[in-house]
Design a protein around this motif. Structure first.
Motif, short mmCIF file in Angstrom:
data_model
loop_
_atom_site.label_atom_id
_atom_site.label_comp_id
_atom_site.label_asym_id
_atom_site.label_seq_id
_atom_site.Cartn_x
_atom_site.Cartn_y
_atom_site.Cartn_z
N GLY A 192 0.80 -1.22 0.00
CA GLY A 192 0.00 0.00 0.00
C GLY A 192 0.83 1.27 0.00
O GLY A 192 0.30 2.37 -0.14
N SER A 244 -3.45 0.12 6.36
CA SER A 244 -3.23 -0.97 7.33
C SER A 244 -2.45 -0.51 8.56
O SER A 244 -2.43 -1.20 9.58
N ALA A 245 -1.79 0.65 8.51
CA ALA A 245 -1.01 1.15 9.64
C ALA A 245 -1.80 2.14 10.50
O ALA A 245 -1.31 2.58 11.54
N LYS A 249 -3.15 2.69 15.06
CA LYS A 249 -2.19 2.05 15.96
C LYS A 249 -1.34 3.08 16.72
O LYS A 249 -0.39 2.72 17.41
#
Length: 173
Positions: free
Chosen positions: A36, A100-101, A104
């Protein structure tokens, strides 16, 4: 100029050749890009960085940084300055992560690291903005110590300012 290191991240100052690879979408053999990466925002920032380098020279330390996870070295996004400090010591920043990161705490951690760096390099005010519907980005700036300062029809504006010249590096002070 060396990397900026936080608890979980490495903020790597981009070089011209690295920015050219981001724009081309072609990782070199040594670069590890998470799936990505780069995003459209990373490509746009790399283009702006290359334009600055061509017009006025490398803006480091007030350039672009690739956000890499320390645990695996993979690039997961970018952040940086939109240029050097103005005559009042103010800079504007931007940042982004691959989907996706997100969620977090990486963006807040990276931004806190960049704020500490900016303050240590004489910056007196850091500004940023986020679209009205980008609540996550607004939370990132507030978590890093930035406060809302206004809005227009498109975005909400944030900033953090330091009125002293001490070397206390807490971005919330």
């Amino acid at each position: 100029m060396g990397d900026l290191v936080t608890a979980r991240l490495v903020l790597h100052p981009m070089t011209v050749s690295e920015a050219e690879r981001v724009v081309a979408g072609e990782s070199d053999g040594g670069a590890r890009w998470a799936p990505g990466y780069p995003t459209d925002g990373d490509v746009s920032a790399a283009r702006r960085f290359l334009g600055t380098c061509a017009n006025t020279g490398d803006p480091q330390p007030f350039g672009n940084y690739e956000i890499r996870r320390r645990e695996d070295g993979q690039a997961i996004g970018g952040l940086g300055f939109h240029g050097p400090a103005d005559e009042n010591g103010s800079v504007t920043i931007g940042y982004g992560l691959i989907p996706s990161a997100r969620g977090k705490g990486y963006a807040s951690e990276a931004l806190r690291g960049l704020l500490l760096f900016a303050r240590a390099h004489g910056v007196t005010c850091v500004k940023g903005d986020a679209d009205h519907d980008n609540i996550a980005s607004q939370h990132v700036m507030m978590a890093a110590g930035m406060r809302p300062t206004g809005e227009d029809e498109r975005v909400r504006y944030f900033e953090i300012a330091w009125t002293d010249t001490t070397t206390d590096t807490d971005p919330r002070s």
